[in-house]
Design an enzyme around this catalytic site. Structure first.
Site, mmCIF file in Angstrom:
data_model
loop_
_atom_site.group_PDB
_atom_site.id
_atom_site.type_symbol
_atom_site.label_atom_id
_atom_site.label_comp_id
_atom_site.label_asym_id
_atom_site.label_seq_id
_atom_site.Cartn_x
_atom_site.Cartn_y
_atom_site.Cartn_z
ATOM 1 N N GLU A 297 0.296 -1.311 5.911
ATOM 2 C CA GLU A 297 1.380 -0.849 6.743
ATOM 3 C C GLU A 297 1.101 0.643 6.983
ATOM 4 O OE1 GLU A 297 4.888 0.919 7.879
ATOM 5 O OE2 GLU A 297 4.003 1.341 6.157
ATOM 6 N N ASP B 296 0.799 -1.352 -0.074
ATOM 7 C CA ASP B 296 0.038 -0.051 0.033
ATOM 8 C C ASP B 296 0.864 1.185 0.008
ATOM 9 O OD1 ASP B 296 0.586 -0.516 2.884
ATOM 10 O OD2 ASP B 296 -0.800 0.427 3.485
#
Length: 406
Positions: free
Chosen positions: A164, A103
């Site tokens: 994350e 991400d």
């Protein structure tokens, strides 16, 4: 490169640079904002295809939704993407946890969506450094390991998570589970722009405070109201006083929301803030102080302040285990003719979680780059090859290092 006996097993990566850049551009041009489920699934499919070539057991793992407080102070659930797990040689005597995230911080509506070459050695784009470049490095390093005579002597478990950048709310339990019984962890966050890597990391916690007052007409019944924004403002001023740069304690008020029409006394207001501290004792003390401040302000019963904490990553200390690990990596770099240094960072990552689990780790084996989380994010293209070679050599030497007890 010098005449180190293992260099012949990684020299071939030098000829892969053009292909590595092309693959990175493909990955980076997919928007993988933490809540962009469609983009994350596209990226997962491509990662699965690439890592499957290593011959390990590949599995997509669904994550539970994360809970967030909306602007009205209500709890909402938001779905997350899937994590990707790849396991190989689970019977090997040395086991390594290898982690990364797919991400990025750039929303689908962001203007920063495509990569571009700034010059022959600079590639700019969303996530090129943080950390799709790191995933490229991880992939190529494992390919080199598996082609070498050391394949099978090192067992590895890769976990690539989709969350994350928002604190790994869904994947943190997986990181804790999969890192158990591992001798060390390697993560592929970007190195600093000068090529150095992160040693110690601050601890971090995110908070939301909801202030509740009493609504009233701002003209006819102003005195009957209790202004939630004003009550929240008093708290914010006291929280800001906790900043102590000398002690490396920071508290950042990141977002404030509240109120409707200006002729209505607002009964609800909300703020979100982040706290960081370098030492474990400071981390605990600041959290206790925050709770004490709220208790004092709530004592007047004018405004009710309710505090919620969203996750926590305690400080990652540069202890003896970490120092030994880093010195061995430095020696590997020296064998390549690369000078490698390290320094502390105020940033956090999944390396903090590994530290909590007692797993020594190096968490910035990714690309050399800078301006992460901005529209000027970039990497040095030649660092893709260099860091892949460095990681592969380090993995190949683990057996002899552990025989010497690292």
């Amino acid at each position: 490169m010098t005449n180190h006996p293992l260099l012949s097993y990684v020299n071939w990566i030098q000829g892969e640079q053009e292909d590595l850049v092309a693959l990175l551009e493909t990955w980076t041009n997919i928007n993988t904002s933490s809540f962009n489920l469609e983009g994350l699934q596209k990226q997962t499919t491509l990662l699965k295809e690439a890592f499957s070539k290593l011959g390990g057991h590949v599995e997509e793992i669904a994550l539970p939704p994360c809970e967030q407080i909306d602007s009205k102070g209500k709890w909402r659930q938001k779905p997350l993407g899937k994590a990707l797990s790849i396991i190989k040689h689970p019977e090997a005597p040395i086991q390594v946890f290898l982690g990364g995230h797919m991400d990025t911080v750039f929303a689908p509506e962001s203007a920063f969506q495509k990569t571009q070459k700034i010059d022959q050695n600079i590639l700019q784009g969303p996530g090129v450094a943080d950390m799709k470049g790191g995933l490229i490095i991880l992939l190529k390093a494992l390919e080199a390991l598996e082609k070498s005579p050391f394949a099978g002597k090192i067992g590895w478990h890769v976990l690539i998570n989709p969350d994350e950048e928002i604190g790994s709310p869904g994947s943190a339990p997986l990181i804790r589970q999969f890192s158990k019984n591992k001798q060390l962890g390697l993560l592929f966050e970007p190195a600093f722009s000068d090529g150095s890597i992160v040693s110690a990391r601050k601890g971090s916690a995110n908070f939301t405070v909801i202030a509740k007052g009493k609504s009233a007409h701002a003209g006819r019944d102003f005195a009957a109201g209790r202004n939630a924004i004003v009550g929240l403002a008093r708290l914010i001023c006291e929280l800001d006083e906790l900043n102590d740069l000398d002690q490396k304690v920071t508290l950042n008020i990141g977002k404030v929301e509240g109120g409707e029409a200006v002729n209505v006394v607002p009964d609800t207001a909300l703020c979100r803030f982040n706290m960081r501290a370098s030492l474990p004792e400071e981390f605990v003390l600041v959290k206790e102080t925050i709770h004490n401040i709220l208790s004092t302000l709530n004592a007047n019963k004018e405004i009710t302040l309710t505090l919620y904490q969203h996750g926590e990553r305690t400080p990652k200390m540069f202890d003896e285990k970490h120092q030994a690990l880093f010195k061995n990596l430095q020696q590997t770099a020296q064998a390549m003719g690369v000078a490698l240094t390290w320094k502390a960072s105020g940033g956090i990552c999944d390396g903090n979680i590994l530290a909590e689990e007692g797993i020594p780790s190096i968490d910035t084996l990714g690309a050399v780059g800078g301006n992460i989380h901005t529209h000027e994010e970039y990497i040095l293209i030649n660092s893709l090859v260099q860091r892949a070679q460095l990681t592969a050599l380090f993995l190949m030497q683990l057996e002899s290092l552990f025989k010497g007890k690292l």
